[in-house]
Design an enzyme around this catalytic site. Structure first.
Site, PDB file in Angstrom:
ATOM      1  N   CYS A  98       0.860  -1.188   0.000  1.00 53.54           N
ATOM      2  CA  CYS A  98       0.000   0.000   0.000  1.00 53.54           C
ATOM      3  C   CYS A  98       0.892   1.232   0.000  1.00 53.54           C
ATOM      4  O   CYS A  98       1.803   1.348   0.813  1.00 53.54           O
ATOM      5  CB  CYS A  98      -0.889  -0.017   1.243  1.00 53.54           C
ATOM      6  N   CYS A 102      -3.616   7.499  -1.378  1.00 52.11           N
ATOM      7  CA  CYS A 102      -4.945   7.635  -1.986  1.00 52.11           C
ATOM      8  C   CYS A 102      -5.979   8.163  -0.986  1.00 52.11           C
ATOM      9  O   CYS A 102      -6.922   8.838  -1.376  1.00 52.11           O
ATOM     10  CB  CYS A 102      -5.406   6.304  -2.551  1.00 52.11           C
ATOM     11  N   THR A 189      -4.027   5.160   7.663  1.00 49.51           N
ATOM     12  CA  THR A 189      -2.949   4.742   6.760  1.00 49.51           C
ATOM     13  C   THR A 189      -1.948   5.873   6.511  1.00 49.51           C
ATOM     14  O   THR A 189      -2.346   6.998   6.198  1.00 49.51           O
ATOM     15  CB  THR A 189      -3.571   4.284   5.422  1.00 49.51           C
ATOM     16  N   GLU A 256      -0.401   1.636   9.638  1.00 46.50           N
ATOM     17  CA  GLU A 256      -1.529   2.406  10.166  1.00 46.50           C
ATOM     18  C   GLU A 256      -1.238   2.925  11.577  1.00 46.50           C
ATOM     19  O   GLU A 256      -0.444   2.333  12.301  1.00 46.50           O
ATOM     20  CB  GLU A 256      -2.798   1.537  10.174  1.00 46.50           C
ATOM     21  N   HIS A 291     -13.062   6.164  -2.410  1.00 46.43           N
ATOM     22  CA  HIS A 291     -12.103   5.237  -1.822  1.00 46.43           C
ATOM     23  C   HIS A 291     -12.365   3.793  -2.281  1.00 46.43           C
ATOM     24  O   HIS A 291     -11.433   3.028  -2.521  1.00 46.43           O
ATOM     25  CB  HIS A 291     -12.162   5.354  -0.296  1.00 46.43           C
ATOM     26  N   TYR A 295      -9.988   0.218  -5.033  1.00 42.70           N
ATOM     27  CA  TYR A 295      -9.501  -1.099  -4.617  1.00 42.70           C
ATOM     28  C   TYR A 295      -9.317  -2.113  -5.741  1.00 42.70           C
ATOM     29  O   TYR A 295      -8.548  -3.059  -5.604  1.00 42.70           O
ATOM     30  CB  TYR A 295     -10.406  -1.649  -3.509  1.00 42.70           C
ATOM     31  N   CYS A 298      -5.440  -0.741  -6.799  1.00 36.33           N
ATOM     32  CA  CYS A 298      -4.264  -1.021  -5.958  1.00 36.33           C
ATOM     33  C   CYS A 298      -4.147  -2.503  -5.606  1.00 36.33           C
ATOM     34  O   CYS A 298      -3.080  -3.100  -5.717  1.00 36.33           O
ATOM     35  CB  CYS A 298      -4.287  -0.154  -4.706  1.00 36.33           C
ATOM     36  N   GLU A 442      -7.047  -5.876   5.614  1.00 37.41           N
ATOM     37  CA  GLU A 442      -7.103  -4.575   4.929  1.00 37.41           C
ATOM     38  C   GLU A 442      -8.148  -4.647   3.808  1.00 37.41           C
ATOM     39  O   GLU A 442      -8.957  -3.734   3.634  1.00 37.41           O
ATOM     40  CB  GLU A 442      -5.734  -4.239   4.348  1.00 37.41           C
TER      41      GLU A 442
HETATM   42  C1  LIG Z   1      -5.348  -1.720   7.106  1.00 34.94           C
HETATM   43  C2  LIG Z   1      -6.435  -0.723   7.279  1.00 34.94           C
HETATM   44  C3  LIG Z   1      -6.248   0.575   6.816  1.00 34.94           C
HETATM   45  C4  LIG Z   1      -7.226   1.545   7.033  1.00 34.94           C
HETATM   46  N1  LIG Z   1      -6.987   2.840   6.644  1.00 34.94           N
HETATM   47  C5  LIG Z   1      -7.863   3.818   6.967  1.00 34.94           C
HETATM   48  C6  LIG Z   1      -7.584   5.182   6.686  1.00 34.94           C
HETATM   49  O1  LIG Z   1      -6.530   5.523   6.126  1.00 34.94           O
HETATM   50  N2  LIG Z   1      -8.484   6.117   7.052  1.00 34.94           N
HETATM   51  C7  LIG Z   1      -9.643   5.797   7.677  1.00 34.94           C
HETATM   52  O2  LIG Z   1     -10.420   6.691   7.979  1.00 34.94           O
HETATM   53  N3  LIG Z   1      -9.937   4.511   7.979  1.00 34.94           N
HETATM   54  C8  LIG Z   1      -9.078   3.518   7.639  1.00 34.94           C
HETATM   55  N4  LIG Z   1      -9.377   2.202   7.922  1.00 34.94           N
HETATM   56  C9  LIG Z   1     -10.567   1.945   8.697  1.00 34.94           C
HETATM   57  C10 LIG Z   1     -11.691   1.221   8.014  1.00 34.94           C
HETATM   58  O3  LIG Z   1     -12.459   2.106   7.251  1.00 34.94           O
HETATM   59  C11 LIG Z   1     -12.485   0.546   9.125  1.00 34.94           C
HETATM   60  O4  LIG Z   1     -11.699  -0.542   9.586  1.00 34.94           O
HETATM   61  C12 LIG Z   1     -13.851   0.080   8.718  1.00 34.94           C
HETATM   62  O5  LIG Z   1     -14.667   1.169   8.412  1.00 34.94           O
HETATM   63  C13 LIG Z   1     -14.505  -0.758   9.832  1.00 34.94           C
HETATM   64  O6  LIG Z   1     -14.511  -0.061  11.039  1.00 34.94           O
HETATM   65  P1  LIG Z   1     -13.873  -0.719  12.345  1.00 34.94           P
HETATM   66  O7  LIG Z   1     -12.529  -1.219  11.999  1.00 34.94           O
HETATM   67  O8  LIG Z   1     -13.978   0.261  13.431  1.00 34.94           O
HETATM   68  O9  LIG Z   1     -14.733  -1.982  12.612  1.00 34.94           O
HETATM   69  P2  LIG Z   1     -16.117  -2.067  13.379  1.00 34.94           P
HETATM   70  O10 LIG Z   1     -16.903  -0.845  13.092  1.00 34.94           O
HETATM   71  O11 LIG Z   1     -15.867  -2.410  14.793  1.00 34.94           O
HETATM   72  O12 LIG Z   1     -16.787  -3.283  12.621  1.00 34.94           O
HETATM   73  C14 LIG Z   1     -16.694  -4.634  13.047  1.00 34.94           C
HETATM   74  C15 LIG Z   1     -17.953  -5.361  12.586  1.00 34.94           C
HETATM   75  O13 LIG Z   1     -19.083  -4.779  13.235  1.00 34.94           O
HETATM   76  C16 LIG Z   1     -20.044  -4.351  12.273  1.00 34.94           C
HETATM   77  N5  LIG Z   1     -20.661  -3.118  12.770  1.00 34.94           N
HETATM   78  C17 LIG Z   1     -20.049  -1.981  13.174  1.00 34.94           C
HETATM   79  N6  LIG Z   1     -20.947  -1.060  13.552  1.00 34.94           N
HETATM   80  C18 LIG Z   1     -22.155  -1.613  13.397  1.00 34.94           C
HETATM   81  C19 LIG Z   1     -23.484  -1.161  13.631  1.00 34.94           C
HETATM   82  N7  LIG Z   1     -23.734   0.056  14.103  1.00 34.94           N
HETATM   83  N8  LIG Z   1     -24.504  -2.001  13.336  1.00 34.94           N
HETATM   84  C20 LIG Z   1     -24.269  -3.244  12.838  1.00 34.94           C
HETATM   85  N9  LIG Z   1     -23.027  -3.729  12.616  1.00 34.94           N
HETATM   86  C21 LIG Z   1     -21.983  -2.929  12.890  1.00 34.94           C
HETATM   87  C22 LIG Z   1     -19.252  -4.127  10.995  1.00 34.94           C
HETATM   88  O14 LIG Z   1     -20.066  -4.232   9.821  1.00 34.94           O
HETATM   89  C23 LIG Z   1     -18.208  -5.229  11.080  1.00 34.94           C
HETATM   90  O15 LIG Z   1     -18.726  -6.428  10.582  1.00 34.94           O
HETATM   91  C24 LIG Z   1      -8.422   1.206   7.673  1.00 34.94           C
HETATM   92  C25 LIG Z   1      -8.627  -0.114   8.102  1.00 34.94           C
HETATM   93  C26 LIG Z   1      -7.651  -1.070   7.912  1.00 34.94           C
HETATM   94  C27 LIG Z   1      -7.894  -2.465   8.409  1.00 34.94           C
END
Ligand SMILES: Cc1cc2nc3c(=O)[nH]c(=O)nc-3n(C[C@H](O)[C@H](O)[C@H](O)COP(=O)(O)OP(=O)(O)OC[C@H]3O[C@@H](n4cnc5c(N)ncnc54)[C@H](O)[C@@H]3O)c2cc1C
Lengths: 492, 87
Positions: A98, A102, A189, A256, A291, A295, A298, A442
């Site tokens: 990565c 982006c 990221t 990250e 965003h 995918y 990349c 990711e």
């Molecule tokens: C390697 C990596 C790079 C990333 N880079 C960036 C970045 O540069 N900038 C950025 O802003 N973000 C970044 N992200 C974040 C990414 O957008 C989030 O991981 C993603 O949106 C999920 O949020 P969370 O990780 O908090 O998981 P959670 O929100 O805890 O989700 C876990 C599970 O619970 C479910 N869930 C969550 N909330 C609810 C709800 N209210 N109702 C029902 N189900 C629910 C989800 O669908 C999922 O199945 C990155 C993530 C990764 C892993």
């Protein structure tokens, strides 16, 4: 425009507060743990100067007319959207990792559109402010981290309902000269090796969430910003040498960080939304669409490297002609190119927004990303099948380099007689890096978990029109074109 | 004042494009011609292919569902503008 070396040098001007493994990282540019991520980001600068790549890596600023790095460009046509995903694939292939830049680009594009729309409704001046900031980013060729994901606490509660009010980034003070923000953004990221952080809200908001409807930009070393660089599987291998890393030069995923905003002051000229909660969902959707578009670019570039590694290891092991291996490699290509089709399609089907900026087709961008939550698992599974169990059991680089044991490893890790053992070990490690580590989660969660894409797809599925077509074909509704073809009278 | 309507190819429309024409016919006299004072491009989605392809001095682009009032207001505004411009 900076080149790769100049970008790395530019990081020395910033003094972000970054912690890793219980210690403060004194210099981002010199840390061996951060080096692969810094190198991957540096490629976004370096290739912009290479005549072989500049067509996709650069663009003409619509604000200044100057040649700029495409990572700071607001798309002015569907061709720009297509070039963006071509740039993603190129860099994925070049780095096998990565390259991080982006997210900031997508934050810039989303803010360009939403600030315009907010101003249309409320007569505010966010868009002009934002354009000034954009020119600053373009002129200085800055890398911005896109910080959207809040830490979110109890996921079933809205921001204002949380037991701790800081679970979503919020405005804690409004001053004459700016605002003070508090909260934290997770998984960001490239944050530690960026110049700027652009923060956006992470979900739709209601009136009671007003203080959480905030978008702004700060330098990475703004007072009160504290970052915790995240651990990855096998990260400490970087300190032992290069072979065991698999991709020592560029690492895996983006490096990250958890960013904490500990009462950070943001001057008004860097505030791009403050209280307009009714625009939070537009901003989130717009950012997510840009965003998710990426995918199939990349990740497919990274898949090119994994497919190449799988084909090479098959040769090193002497199985490259076995029909099931050929079939598996073909399947990997099919999966990867399907994702590429999605990224191209949502770009070609992009449209012009009232701000003048173009954005991808929302439905197709979400389909792109939903495929990425699945297909990389399948192509990784196939790679693990092809490489053999050795992907999980290879002796360490230190044993290989130890004069006392090297001969034994040379002899017993040999594949085909004419392939050096070291080449085989390096290829195995690359496959391990690409198919076992952080790459897969990711694909699952980056740009939103699958449920987020399903919601967007369901919203745009247009089932009513599909039902209408079905009723017409089934003979329940009239079919005027058919009636004309058959010379039948129009039924009333 | 002559008003024309041109449809995009309709590969995968996001709404019933015919509804726009129905509203237009209710309020104005329209034809399927580009040799008109105002040309209304009815696109099935926001991609609005026609907007990129058709050249005409007075174009109105529809690319997503619009209410009857909105359609009528847009056409009337365009007619007023054109009326002002014409001696
Ligand atoms: C390697 C990596 C790079 C990333 N880079 C960036 C970045 O540069 N900038 C950025 O802003 N973000 C970044 N992200 C974040 C990414 O957008 C989030 O991981 C993603 O949106 C999920 O949020 P969370 O990780 O908090 O998981 P959670 O929100 O805890 O989700 C876990 C599970 O619970 C479910 N869930 C969550 N909330 C609810 C709800 N209210 N109702 C029902 N189900 C629910 C989800 O669908 C999922 O199945 C990155 C993530 C990764 C892993």
């Amino acid at each position: 425009m900076m080149n790769g070396k100049e970008y790395i040098e530019s990081l020395r001007k910033y003094k972000p507060t970054v912690y890793f493994m219980g210690k403060k990282i004194e210099s981002v540019a010199d840390s061996p743990i951060l080096a692969p991520h810094v190198n991957a980001a540096a490629m976004t600068y370096e290739l912009a100067h290479d005549p072989k790549y500049e067509d996709v890596m650069t663009a003409k600023s619509h604000l200044t007319g100057e040649k700029i790095n495409r990572f700071t460009h607001i798309h002015q046509s569907t061709e720009d959207l297509v070039k963006k995903v071509r740039m993603m694939r190129l860099l994925g292939r070049k780095t096998g990792s990565c390259f991080q830049r982006c997210v900031g680009l997508d934050a810039l594009c989303a803010l360009y559109i939403t600030t315009y729309d907010i101003d249309q409704k409320y007569g505010t001046d966010y868009h002009e402010r934002f354009k000034e900031y954009l020119i600053y980013v373009q002129k200085n060729d800055l890398m911005a981290a896109g910080a959207m994901t809040d830490v979110k606490g109890d996921r079933s509660l809205r921001p204002h309902q949380q037991a701790d009010p800081d679970m979503y980034v919020r405005v804690v003070e409004r001053r004459e000269d700016g605002i003070v923000v508090r909260g934290a953004k997770a998984h960001i990221t490239g944050a530690v090796n960026s110049h700027e952080i652009i923060a956006l809200p992470t979900r739709a908001m209601g009136e009671k969430d007003k203080d959480y409807a905030v978008a702004f930009a700060v330098p990475v070393d703004a007072e009160g910003v504290v970052m915790f660089f995240g651990r990855q599987t096998n990260d400490m291998r970087r300190l032992d040498g290069d072979i065991d890393c698999g991709n020592a030069k560029y690492g895996t995923v983006g490096g990250e960080a958890l960013i904490v905003f500990n009462d950070v002051f943001v001057p008004w000229e860097r505030v791009f939304m403050c209280g307009e909660y009714d625009f939070a969902s537009e901003l989130v959707e717009t950012f997510a669409t840009y965003h998710r578009q990426n995918y199939g670019g990349c990740k497919v570039g990274v898949a090119d490297v994994l497919i190449g590694a799988s084909a090479a290891i098959a040769e090193y092991n002497g199985v490259e002609k076995a029909s099931h291996i050929v079939d598996k490699l073909t399947e990997m290509v099919h999966l990867a190119e399907t994702c590429w089709c999605c990224s191209l399609a949502c770009s070609y089907e992009g449209f012009k927004t009232p701000s003048g900026a173009y954005m991808p087709n929302l439905l197709l961008a979400n389909v792109t990303k939903l495929n990425i939550t699945r297909f990389p698992y399948e192509w990784s599974r196939l790679a693990q099948d092809i490489v053999g169990g050795i992907v999980a059991t290879t002796p360490s680089e230190l044993d290989y380099k130890n004069p006392e044991t090297r001969e034994l490893i040379e002899k017993y890790l040999k594949g085909k007689a004419d392939v050096p053992t070291e080449h085989r070990i390096r290829m195995i490690r690359l496959i391990e890096n690409l198919s076992i580590g952080a790459e897969l989660p990711e694909s699952m969660h980056g740009a939103g978990s699958p449920a987020a894409q399903k919601i967007m797809i369901a919203r745009r599925a247009n089932l009513d029109l599909k039902k209408e077509e079905a009723k017409r074909v089934a003979g329940i509704l009239p079919d005027e074109d058919y009636q004309r073809v058959r010379g039948e009278e129009k039924k009333e | 004042m002559k008003i024309g309507v041109k449809y995009c190819g309709g590969c995968n429309p996001e709404y019933r494009r015919e509804e726009v024409e129905e509203v237009l016919r209710k309020h104005f006299k329209i034809s399927y011609s580009e040799d008109v004072d105002i040309l209304i491009l009815i696109n099935g989605c926001r991609k609005a292919c026609l907007a990129e392809e058709v050249e005409h001095p007075n174009i109105l682009v529809v690319g997503s569902p619009m209410s009857e009032e909105e359609i009528v207001r847009k056409v009337e505004d365009a007619m007023k503008e054109l009326g002002k411009a014409k001696p």
